[in-house]
Design a protein around this motif. Structure first.
Motif, mmCIF file in Angstrom:
data_model
loop_
_atom_site.group_PDB
_atom_site.id
_atom_site.type_symbol
_atom_site.label_atom_id
_atom_site.label_comp_id
_atom_site.label_asym_id
_atom_site.label_seq_id
_atom_site.Cartn_x
_atom_site.Cartn_y
_atom_site.Cartn_z
ATOM 1 N N ILE A 49 -4.098 -6.458 -2.972
ATOM 2 C CA ILE A 49 -3.657 -6.054 -1.485
ATOM 3 C C ILE A 49 -2.615 -5.290 -1.909
ATOM 4 N N PRO A 50 -2.398 -4.085 -2.199
ATOM 5 C CA PRO A 50 -0.873 -3.323 -2.620
ATOM 6 C C PRO A 50 -0.914 -2.406 -1.239
ATOM 7 N N LEU A 51 0.663 -2.908 -0.839
ATOM 8 C CA LEU A 51 1.325 -1.424 -0.228
ATOM 9 C C LEU A 51 0.879 0.258 -0.251
ATOM 10 N N THR A 52 -0.062 0.740 0.226
ATOM 11 C CA THR A 52 -0.640 2.544 0.726
ATOM 12 C C THR A 52 0.666 2.964 0.194
ATOM 13 N N SER A 53 2.051 2.864 1.095
ATOM 14 C CA SER A 53 2.824 3.627 1.650
ATOM 15 C C SER A 53 4.173 2.606 1.889
ATOM 16 N N SER A 54 5.018 3.733 1.869
ATOM 17 C CA SER A 54 6.648 2.437 2.481
ATOM 18 C C SER A 54 5.975 1.886 3.936
ATOM 19 N N PRO A 55 6.719 0.843 4.533
ATOM 20 C CA PRO A 55 6.278 0.538 6.476
ATOM 21 C C PRO A 55 6.416 2.293 7.809
ATOM 22 N N ALA A 56 6.023 2.055 7.539
ATOM 23 C CA ALA A 56 6.557 3.229 8.698
ATOM 24 C C ALA A 56 6.998 2.332 10.177
ATOM 25 N N VAL A 57 8.364 2.905 10.223
ATOM 26 C CA VAL A 57 9.441 2.130 10.898
ATOM 27 C C VAL A 57 9.528 3.287 12.561
ATOM 28 N N THR A 58 9.729 2.464 13.751
ATOM 29 C CA THR A 58 9.740 3.330 15.022
ATOM 30 C C THR A 58 10.641 2.068 15.246
ATOM 31 N N GLU A 59 10.935 2.446 16.649
ATOM 32 C CA GLU A 59 12.097 1.750 17.184
ATOM 33 C C GLU A 59 11.557 0.690 18.276
ATOM 34 N N GLN A 60 10.596 0.621 17.982
ATOM 35 C CA GLN A 60 9.389 -0.429 18.447
ATOM 36 C C GLN A 60 9.232 -1.501 17.906
ATOM 37 N N SER A 61 8.715 -0.932 16.444
ATOM 38 C CA SER A 61 7.941 -2.025 15.439
ATOM 39 C C SER A 61 7.835 -1.377 13.926
ATOM 40 N N PHE A 62 7.265 -2.141 13.441
ATOM 41 C CA PHE A 62 6.983 -1.470 12.019
ATOM 42 C C PHE A 62 6.037 -1.829 11.082
ATOM 43 N N GLU A 63 5.042 -0.894 10.870
ATOM 44 C CA GLU A 63 4.240 -1.088 10.439
ATOM 45 C C GLU A 63 3.326 -1.219 8.641
ATOM 46 N N LEU A 64 2.292 -1.605 7.835
ATOM 47 C CA LEU A 64 2.679 -1.802 6.394
ATOM 48 C C LEU A 64 0.926 -1.315 6.696
ATOM 49 N N ASP A 65 1.013 -0.566 5.598
ATOM 50 C CA ASP A 65 -0.402 -0.011 5.272
ATOM 51 C C ASP A 65 -1.375 -0.731 3.855
ATOM 52 N N ILE A 66 -1.731 -1.321 3.830
ATOM 53 C CA ILE A 66 -2.180 -1.917 2.965
ATOM 54 C C ILE A 66 -3.563 -1.860 2.495
ATOM 55 N N LYS A 67 -3.873 -1.210 0.713
ATOM 56 C CA LYS A 67 -5.400 -1.511 0.868
ATOM 57 C C LYS A 67 -6.336 -2.391 0.064
ATOM 58 N N GLY A 68 -6.801 -2.890 1.677
ATOM 59 C CA GLY A 68 -7.352 -4.093 0.825
ATOM 60 C C GLY A 68 -8.700 -3.648 -0.213
ATOM 61 N N GLU A 69 -8.635 -4.395 -0.525
ATOM 62 C CA GLU A 69 -9.899 -4.868 -1.645
ATOM 63 C C GLU A 69 -10.225 -6.060 -2.604
ATOM 64 N N PHE A 70 -11.909 -6.412 -2.496
ATOM 65 C CA PHE A 70 -12.185 -7.364 -3.322
ATOM 66 C C PHE A 70 -12.541 -6.830 -4.833
#
Length: 400
Positions: free
Chosen positions: A148-169
């Protein structure tokens, strides 16, 4: 010194677009008591004191980033102010220096203020160390692991922040990339929920591929595993009704079936529906009295199922059979028709397999939780290519 009381209004947490999170605390008040001591030559003196610190204001800006696939947090900015202090000395010769306390109360305020930000920075460094120690490859049972590594830095907006993760088994014994790739998908923003979590078809299908690569998607079926109420059992006498050669070539012998996935079972998500395609094969053998297996034939199985899932208190669901076909893949005893066997297989799935599966899905599975927190007001959404859970998070102790 001991902190005996702390009065703090709820801190203000604000997302700062492009950076991270700001945390602001205002009107923080501390009550501290302790002991004082002095020494001048052979003269020793001491007593106790009470210290009150009023209207402490702290502002911290934290940056969220990606550090080699792990979430990173650093202090970008920190400021602190102390409104006022009040100190009362007791015991010893404190009566002589009480009149001078007001003269150095400002120095006490400044000393406290100077220590606040370094203490916060040390705490953030400790948190960063903990984050870097979190594994991005997690064993999941005997056969597979989850990356479950991050694929990029968190995308932060004024309302929320988003984590993009490449989840792979991956298979733990023979890790390799699957013969399919991940597709980009966008999760709709749900402003009425605290947390949104989504997973694509790729995550689920990579688990199926990992199990297949590990050799886990196979089972040997013997007659003692067949329910007693089944109209057919694993012996050549009964199977001879469908495969006439068996009664002649191998009369009155037990049979065994090796059932395995011949290719990766694939999941697909569409609006409100989960479809599963299962390519499999079944190798039938006769069992000699000494336990030796005699290969008989292989049936290729192509099955498809559809179902749905929802969240009540648990994650629940139900599935039904869409299609099941049997074809003769190879045979050591000659050709035969598979129509009747196919009908029996469809009946077995509907009478025995699906009822047990649906009973387990009806009872459901608890939603995953964070330590000390529980998920409430949860909603599950199945869309084209992904499934999402929107939920609020509650402190398990306070209920807040």
């Amino acid at each position: 010194m001991r902190v005996v009381q702390c009065s703090m209004p709820d801190p203000s947490l604000v997302f700062v677009e492009g950076t991270g999170v700001s945390v602001e605390v205002s009107q923080l008040t501390l009550a501290i008591n302790g002991n004082w001591a002095t020494q001048f030559g052979i003269i020793h003196d001491g007593g106790s004191f009470d210290l009150a610190v009023y209207n402490i204001h702290i502002y911290t800006l934290l940056q969220l980033a990606d550090d080699a696939g792990r979430l990173s947090i650093t202090t970008v900015q920190c400021s602190a102010n102390v409104g006022d202090v009040n100190i009362q000395f007791h015991g010893g010769a404190s009566i002589f220096f009480k009149p001078f306390i007001s003269a150095f109360s400002g120095q006490i305020s400044e000393m406290i203020r100077e220590k606040i930000c370094p203490a916060i920075q040390q705490a953030i460094i400790g948190l960063e160390t903990t984050l870097q120690e979190i594994p991005v490859n997690i064993p999941v049972g005997q056969y597979i692991s989850l990356s479950i590594p991050l694929t990029s830095s968190p995308a932060v907006t004024e309302q929320s922040f988003e984590l993009d993760i490449k989840g792979e088994f991956y298979s733990r014994s023979s890790p390799s990339e699957p013969p399919f790739s991940a597709s980009v998908f966008d999760v709709p923003y749900a402003e009425n929920y605290m947390l949104s979590v989504a997973a694509s078809e790729f995550l689920v299908n990579s688990a199926a591929y990992a199990f297949l690569s590990s050799g886990a998607l196979q089972i040997n079926i013997t007659d003692d595993m067949i329910p007693k109420i089944s109209p057919i059992h694993l012996n050549t006498s009964q199977f001879g009704a469908f495969v006439p050669q068996l009664r002649t070539l191998y009369p009155n012998m037990e049979m065994q079936v090796l059932l395995y996935a011949s290719e990766t079972p694939l999941f697909s998500f569409s609006s409100g529906v989960i479809d599963i395609h299962v390519p499999a094969a079944a190798k039938f053998s006769a069992v000699k009295p000494d336990g030796t297996l005699v290969p008989l034939f292989r049936l290729d199985v192509d099955g498809s199922f559809s179902g749905s899932a929802r969240i009540d208190q648990n994650l629940t669901g139900a599935f039904q059979l869409k299609n099941l076909t049997l074809t003769l893949g190879s045979s050591e005893i000659g050709d035969f028709k598979t129509d009747t066997l196919e009908q029996m297989a469809v009946m077995a799935v509907k009478m025995f397999v699906l009822p047990k599966l649906d009973a387990a899905l009806k009872a459901g599975f608890p939603l995953p939780t964070l330590k000390g927190f529980s998920l409430i007001n949860s909603q599950l959404l199945i869309k084209n290519g992904f499934v999402a859970i929107f939920t609020d998070v509650q402190d398990s102790l306070t209920g807040l």
